[in-house]
Design a protein around this motif. Structure first.
Motif, mmCIF file in Angstrom:
data_model
loop_
_atom_site.group_PDB
_atom_site.id
_atom_site.type_symbol
_atom_site.label_atom_id
_atom_site.label_comp_id
_atom_site.label_asym_id
_atom_site.label_seq_id
_atom_site.Cartn_x
_atom_site.Cartn_y
_atom_site.Cartn_z
ATOM 1 N N LEU A 1 0.814 -1.216 0.000
ATOM 2 C CA LEU A 1 0.000 0.000 0.000
ATOM 3 C C LEU A 1 0.848 1.266 0.000
ATOM 4 N N LYS A 2 2.136 1.154 0.267
ATOM 5 C CA LYS A 2 2.975 2.343 0.414
ATOM 6 C C LYS A 2 2.924 3.250 -0.807
ATOM 7 N N SER A 3 3.135 2.688 -1.987
ATOM 8 C CA SER A 3 3.137 3.507 -3.198
ATOM 9 C C SER A 3 1.744 4.052 -3.505
ATOM 10 N N GLY B 1 -1.873 8.714 -3.523
ATOM 11 C CA GLY B 1 -3.142 9.245 -3.036
ATOM 12 C C GLY B 1 -2.970 10.508 -2.220
ATOM 13 N N PHE B 2 -1.994 10.516 -1.311
ATOM 14 C CA PHE B 2 -1.757 11.700 -0.486
ATOM 15 C C PHE B 2 -1.221 12.863 -1.318
ATOM 16 N N ALA B 3 -0.422 12.571 -2.340
ATOM 17 C CA ALA B 3 0.082 13.627 -3.213
ATOM 18 C C ALA B 3 -1.067 14.280 -3.979
ATOM 19 N N ILE B 4 -1.986 13.457 -4.484
ATOM 20 C CA ILE B 4 -3.154 13.996 -5.194
ATOM 21 C C ILE B 4 -4.021 14.811 -4.242
ATOM 22 N N ALA C 1 -7.234 7.212 4.630
ATOM 23 C CA ALA C 1 -6.806 7.079 6.025
ATOM 24 C C ALA C 1 -6.926 5.633 6.495
ATOM 25 N N SER C 2 -7.960 4.942 6.041
ATOM 26 C CA SER C 2 -8.131 3.529 6.392
ATOM 27 C C SER C 2 -6.982 2.697 5.821
ATOM 28 N N GLY C 3 -6.603 3.005 4.598
ATOM 29 C CA GLY C 3 -5.454 2.325 4.002
ATOM 30 C C GLY C 3 -4.176 2.607 4.780
ATOM 31 N N SER C 4 -4.045 3.838 5.271
ATOM 32 C CA SER C 4 -2.873 4.198 6.066
ATOM 33 C C SER C 4 -2.829 3.405 7.373
ATOM 34 N N ILE C 5 -3.990 3.182 7.979
ATOM 35 C CA ILE C 5 -4.045 2.393 9.217
ATOM 36 C C ILE C 5 -3.621 0.953 8.943
ATOM 37 N N LEU C 6 -4.100 0.384 7.848
ATOM 38 C CA LEU C 6 -3.679 -0.973 7.471
ATOM 39 C C LEU C 6 -2.171 -1.025 7.275
ATOM 40 N N TYR C 7 -1.642 -0.027 6.582
ATOM 41 C CA TYR C 7 -0.210 0.000 6.278
ATOM 42 C C TYR C 7 0.623 0.162 7.549
ATOM 43 N N GLN C 8 0.238 1.103 8.403
ATOM 44 C CA GLN C 8 1.016 1.350 9.622
ATOM 45 C C GLN C 8 0.911 0.185 10.609
ATOM 46 N N THR C 9 -0.254 -0.428 10.692
ATOM 47 C CA THR C 9 -0.392 -1.595 11.580
ATOM 48 C C THR C 9 0.424 -2.763 11.048
ATOM 49 N N SER C 10 0.460 -2.900 9.731
ATOM 50 C CA SER C 10 1.290 -3.941 9.119
ATOM 51 C C SER C 10 2.763 -3.689 9.424
ATOM 52 N N ASN C 11 3.187 -2.429 9.378
ATOM 53 C CA ASN C 11 4.566 -2.093 9.753
ATOM 54 C C ASN C 11 4.844 -2.480 11.200
#
Length: 235
Positions: free
Chosen positions: A153-155, A160-163, A190-200
């Motif tokens: 999800l990082k890329s 998404g955040f840049a747009i 933001a939901s995708g960010s939570i998935l990504y950060q929790t995965s980290n």
């Protein structure tokens, strides 16, 4: 300090089950502490008229862009403090600095929520908080139960955040409202960010980085709260 440097600073995924549980517990305790500190600082800010008026004065035009740029700078600085320093006290400094910055930038949004609330400001804030925590808990559970690595999800999130940032800047400069669907899209992001950060948290952090992990989770949590509150605050 107990969390200064553990042997080899092992990646959490390589620790024993007991050690991983300890890391997760410390991370989420710090996350809860950050949320509590946010509430306390936000309440304090609303009790100080000069701070309140100054924050509200920055909500229009170029002033908002300046405040947004300052917030992004502080975010980057706080993350560096929490991630790269070997000093535990510096880790906490980064977390506290970021919480204070979040509390300040939230002043205008919470002020709007107070103004539009017909049945009490606390009601709309409580609704937003409950929805945010429920979604955060559900997304976190997905990661912990499936053990799936969401690093892919990082890329997607970066684009998404840049747009989103581009749209926010354009909306501010040219005076158009981004509307409800932008807020909905940001809730998804933001939901995708939570998935990504929790995965980290599960796969990539090291055993002495629970403060940095809590900061990253707090940032994603507050982004979700911002846009859920934005949606509920629409009159």
């Amino acid at each position: 300090m107990e969390n200064h440097l553990t042997p080899n600073n092992q990646v959490v995924s390589t620790l024993t089950e007991v050690e991983r549980a300890s890391f997760y517990r410390k991370t989420y305790m710090h996350l809860a502490g950050a949320v509590l500190l946010f509430v306390l600082v936000e309440t304090l800010f609303f009790q100080i008229p000069p701070v309140l008026n100054f924050a509200l004065s920055l909500t229009g035009g170029y002033s908002w862009l300046i405040m947004l740029a300052a917030f992004m700078f502080i975010t980057n600085y706080a993350e560096r403090l929490a991630l790269k320093s070997e000093n535990t006290n510096i880790h906490y400094l980064g977390l506290v600095l970021y919480v204070i910055a979040e509390a300040f930038i939230f002043i205008p949004l919470i002020f709007i929520a107070v103004m539009v609330a017909e049945d009490g400001a606390l009601t709309i804030l409580n609704q937003a908080a409950i929805m945010t925590l429920s979604l955060f808990t559900g997304l976190s559970a997905i990661v912990f139960l499936t053990k799936k690595d969401f690093s892919f999800l990082k890329s997607i999130l970066a684009v998404g955040f840049a747009i989103a940032l581009g749209l926010i800047i354009a909306g501010t400069l040219f005076g158009f409202n981004l509307g409800l669907w932008f807020s909905v899209a940001m809730v998804v992001l933001a939901s995708g960010s939570i998935l990504y950060q929790t995965s980290n948290l599960v796969h990539n952090y090291r055993s002495n980085q629970h403060v940095a992990a809590s900061l990253a989770l707090f940032a994603s949590l507050m982004l979700l709260f911002w846009y859920i509150l934005s949606i509920l605050s629409r009159d």
